[in-house]
Design a protein around this motif. Structure first.
Motif, short mmCIF file in Angstrom:
data_model
loop_
_atom_site.label_atom_id
_atom_site.label_comp_id
_atom_site.label_asym_id
_atom_site.label_seq_id
_atom_site.Cartn_x
_atom_site.Cartn_y
_atom_site.Cartn_z
N SER A 192 0.83 -1.21 0.00
CA SER A 192 0.00 0.00 0.00
C SER A 192 0.86 1.25 0.00
N ALA A 193 1.93 1.23 0.78
CA ALA A 193 2.83 2.39 0.84
C ALA A 193 3.52 2.62 -0.50
N ARG A 194 3.91 1.53 -1.18
CA ARG A 194 4.56 1.67 -2.49
C ARG A 194 3.58 2.22 -3.52
N VAL A 195 2.33 1.77 -3.45
CA VAL A 195 1.32 2.28 -4.38
C VAL A 195 1.06 3.76 -4.12
N ALA A 196 0.95 4.14 -2.85
CA ALA A 196 0.72 5.55 -2.53
C ALA A 196 1.87 6.42 -3.05
N ALA A 197 3.12 5.94 -2.93
CA ALA A 197 4.27 6.68 -3.45
C ALA A 197 4.21 6.78 -4.97
N LEU A 198 3.80 5.70 -5.63
CA LEU A 198 3.68 5.72 -7.09
C LEU A 198 2.63 6.73 -7.53
N LEU A 199 1.52 6.79 -6.82
CA LEU A 199 0.46 7.74 -7.19
C LEU A 199 0.96 9.19 -7.05
N GLN A 200 1.74 9.43 -6.01
CA GLN A 200 2.31 10.78 -5.86
C GLN A 200 3.26 11.10 -7.01
N GLN A 201 4.05 10.11 -7.44
CA GLN A 201 4.95 10.34 -8.56
C GLN A 201 4.17 10.60 -9.85
N LEU A 202 3.10 9.85 -10.07
CA LEU A 202 2.28 10.06 -11.26
C LEU A 202 1.69 11.47 -11.29
N ARG A 203 1.25 11.93 -10.13
CA ARG A 203 0.71 13.29 -10.06
C ARG A 203 1.80 14.32 -10.38
N ALA A 204 2.99 14.09 -9.84
CA ALA A 204 4.09 15.02 -10.10
C ALA A 204 4.44 15.07 -11.59
N GLU A 205 4.20 13.96 -12.28
CA GLU A 205 4.48 13.90 -13.72
C GLU A 205 3.32 14.40 -14.57
N GLY A 206 2.21 14.81 -13.90
CA GLY A 206 1.09 15.41 -14.63
C GLY A 206 -0.11 14.52 -14.84
N THR A 207 -0.11 13.31 -14.31
CA THR A 207 -1.27 12.44 -14.46
C THR A 207 -2.39 12.89 -13.54
N ALA A 208 -3.60 12.96 -14.06
CA ALA A 208 -4.78 13.26 -13.24
C ALA A 208 -5.35 11.95 -12.72
N LEU A 209 -5.61 11.89 -11.41
CA LEU A 209 -6.07 10.67 -10.78
C LEU A 209 -7.45 10.86 -10.18
N VAL A 210 -8.30 9.83 -10.35
CA VAL A 210 -9.59 9.77 -9.67
C VAL A 210 -9.62 8.47 -8.88
N LEU A 211 -9.75 8.56 -7.56
CA LEU A 211 -9.81 7.38 -6.70
C LEU A 211 -11.23 7.15 -6.26
N LEU A 212 -11.74 5.96 -6.52
CA LEU A 212 -13.07 5.55 -6.06
C LEU A 212 -12.87 4.60 -4.90
N THR A 213 -13.38 4.95 -3.73
CA THR A 213 -13.05 4.17 -2.54
C THR A 213 -14.18 4.24 -1.51
N ARG A 214 -14.24 3.22 -0.67
CA ARG A 214 -15.19 3.25 0.45
C ARG A 214 -14.53 3.74 1.72
N ALA A 215 -13.18 3.82 1.73
CA ALA A 215 -12.45 4.19 2.94
C ALA A 215 -11.37 5.21 2.61
N VAL A 216 -11.22 6.20 3.46
CA VAL A 216 -10.17 7.20 3.30
C VAL A 216 -8.89 6.66 3.94
N ASP A 217 -7.78 6.69 3.18
CA ASP A 217 -6.51 6.17 3.69
C ASP A 217 -5.37 7.05 3.20
N GLY A 218 -4.14 6.56 3.36
CA GLY A 218 -2.97 7.36 3.01
C GLY A 218 -2.87 7.72 1.55
N SER A 219 -3.56 6.99 0.67
CA SER A 219 -3.46 7.28 -0.76
C SER A 219 -4.17 8.57 -1.14
N VAL A 220 -4.97 9.15 -0.24
CA VAL A 220 -5.72 10.36 -0.57
C VAL A 220 -5.05 11.63 -0.05
#
Length: 464
Positions: A192-220
């Motif tokens: 989970s921590a590696r995925v959260a870091a990857l998502l931050q990198q994708l955002r830094a590179e300009g990717t727009a992300l939409v997360l669909l989730t039932r629970a708020v966690d570190g990825s948000v």
């Protein structure tokens, strides 16, 4: 629509499935800028997965489905309206908007022999040179901790590993907008921590992300927009006002008393899959008594699902001892991690009734009602939300009143109501003298329901 230059804009007036009397989605507007993170939180049945399918161009797909919406994508305006047939290029849409579905297996081709070959599918289609392809796959696999899996057959992966591979494949495809449906489901803390870091990198590179989730966690963390989806309608809310579902319950009810019968015993056991020379689990010692709930915890790939499948008789023991004891001839029931592996009939009632004698089938309405599924008997299982499908799969197991209930990641996709149903199910099995063995990454839930937790490690780590 936004005055800026967003990558993707949507004004969704309404969407309705064929035959439904009400709209599944209504009044939703999104404007996704480069590097933005939009989090959409909703319970089971709120419409999250339907929204994801609309955003990535997968809906509507059947006659009778109604969509009224305007999309701005790649400089084009696409208008859907009642009675208006709109042709889209799904391949072109996918190049701009990619989606990781809740069932991550649906993103994988299912025809490649190794994980590395699976990750190469999109790059091959894009004509990426082989040397560059190899470098990109190796680098991303290292970031996500997939290096040891590259030569593995995708069919042998755990559910969490499967999700990581699907996310890696989606990332390599390079769409500027990514829709991620429950991206952390089934992942251990490190993954989970590696995925959260990857998502931050994708955002830094300009990717727009939409997360669909039932629970708020570190990825948000650092989300630009937080939306609550209720009954198909979105409202914008500050992040601090979105409650975080917690699966902990009060102190566990430790119902096992010394001296009660053992319903499952592994001793010095070695477990593995046909066709694989390497064992998935070695030196397993595990004892489960009547009247107790035991948790199985451990990182992705540690063999939790393998233990359950072996206990259920789906895999043969390679070495060591496996003993099972049941009461009055009652057997073992297994809820698989992916309900799609367990559901194949046309209606919920037919699904639960499959293979049952009439004397047992008459109890189906009672079982469905106990799981909050009353009124779904004539519904196709795949017309239900993911959480309800998981409970339907559970119903197919409970109707047989197993003495030993095996649950593989049972909390995935369940909202607060579903979790309460699951707790009640476990309590009833224990009350009648049965036992429950649960494999899960949901530590809070395990702590709340299990009298003890058996922790596993991957074979390579356990041998160190």
């Amino acid at each position: 629509m936004s005055r800026g230059n967003p990558l993707f804009e949507v004004e969704l007036e309404r969407f309705r499935y064929s035959g439904d009397g009400d709209d599944t989605l209504a009044g939703i507007g999104l404007s996704l800028e480069a590097g933005s993170l939009t989090v959409i939180v909703g319970d089971s049945g709120s419409g999250k997965s339907t929204l994801g399918a609309v955003l990535c161009g997968m809906l509507p797909r059947h006659d009778g489905e109604e969509l009224e919406a305007v999309f701005e994508i790649q400089g084009q305006t696409i208008r859907h309206g009642t009675g208006k047939s709109v042709r889209i290029d799904p391949v072109g849409w996918a190049r701009h908007v990619g989606m990781l579905p809740q069932d991550a297996r649906h993103y994988l081709s299912g025809v490649r022999e190794t994980v590395a070959e699976e990750l190469a599918v999109g790059l091959e289609n894009a004509g990426v040179p082989r040397a560059q392809m190899h470098a990109r796959i190796t680098a991303l696999a290292h970031r996500l901790g997939l290096g040891e899996l590259l030569d593995r057959d995708p069919e042998t992966l755990s559910g969490g590993q499967e999700r990581l591979v699907a996310l890696a494949a989606l990332t390599l495809d390079g769409a500027p907008v990514l829709i991620l449906d429950e991206p952390l489901a089934g992942l251990d803390a490190a993954a989970s921590a590696r995925v959260a870091a990857l998502l931050q990198q994708l955002r830094a590179e300009g990717t727009a992300l939409v997360l669909l989730t039932r629970a708020v966690d570190g990825s948000v963390d650092g989300a630009d927009h937080m939306l609550r989806l209720r009954a198909g309608r979105c409202e914008s809310v500050p992040g601090e006002q979105i409650s975080i579902p917690r699966n902990e319950v009060s102190a566990p009810d430790r119902r096992h008393s010394p001296g009660t019968a053992a319903l499952l015993e592994f001793s010095a056991a070695e477990l593995g899959y046909p066709g694989s020379a390497a064992s998935a689990v070695t030196g397993l010692d595990l004892l489960v008594h009547a009247g107790e709930c035991v948790g199985l915890a451990g990182p992705n790939g540690s063999g939790k699902s393998t233990v359950l499948k072996t206990a259920a008789g789906l895999l043969n023991l390679r070495a060591g001892v496996l003993r099972q004891g049941t009461k009055r001839g009652a057997g073992v029931g297994l809820l698989l991690q992916n309900p799609a592996d367990q559901l194949f009939e046309r209606t919920v009632h037919r699904e639960v009734a499959f293979g049952l004698p009439r004397s047992t089938a008459v109890k189906i309405p009672e079982v469905l009602e106990s799981l909050g599924l009353a009124g779904t008997g004539e519904t196709h299982p795949y017309e239900l939300p993911a959480a309800a499908r998981r409970l339907v799969a559970l119903a197919t197991v409970l109707i047989r009143r197993p003495a030993l209930l095996l649950l593989d990641e049972p909390t995935e996709a369940l909202d607060a109501g579903g979790l309460e149903v699951l707790r009640a199910v476990i309590g009833k099995v224990l009350d009648r003298g049965g036992a429950v063995l649960i494999a899960s990454h949901d530590e809070g839930f395990l702590i709340g329901v299990a009298g003890r937790i058996h922790r596993m490690q991957p074979v390579a780590q356990a041998a160190r």
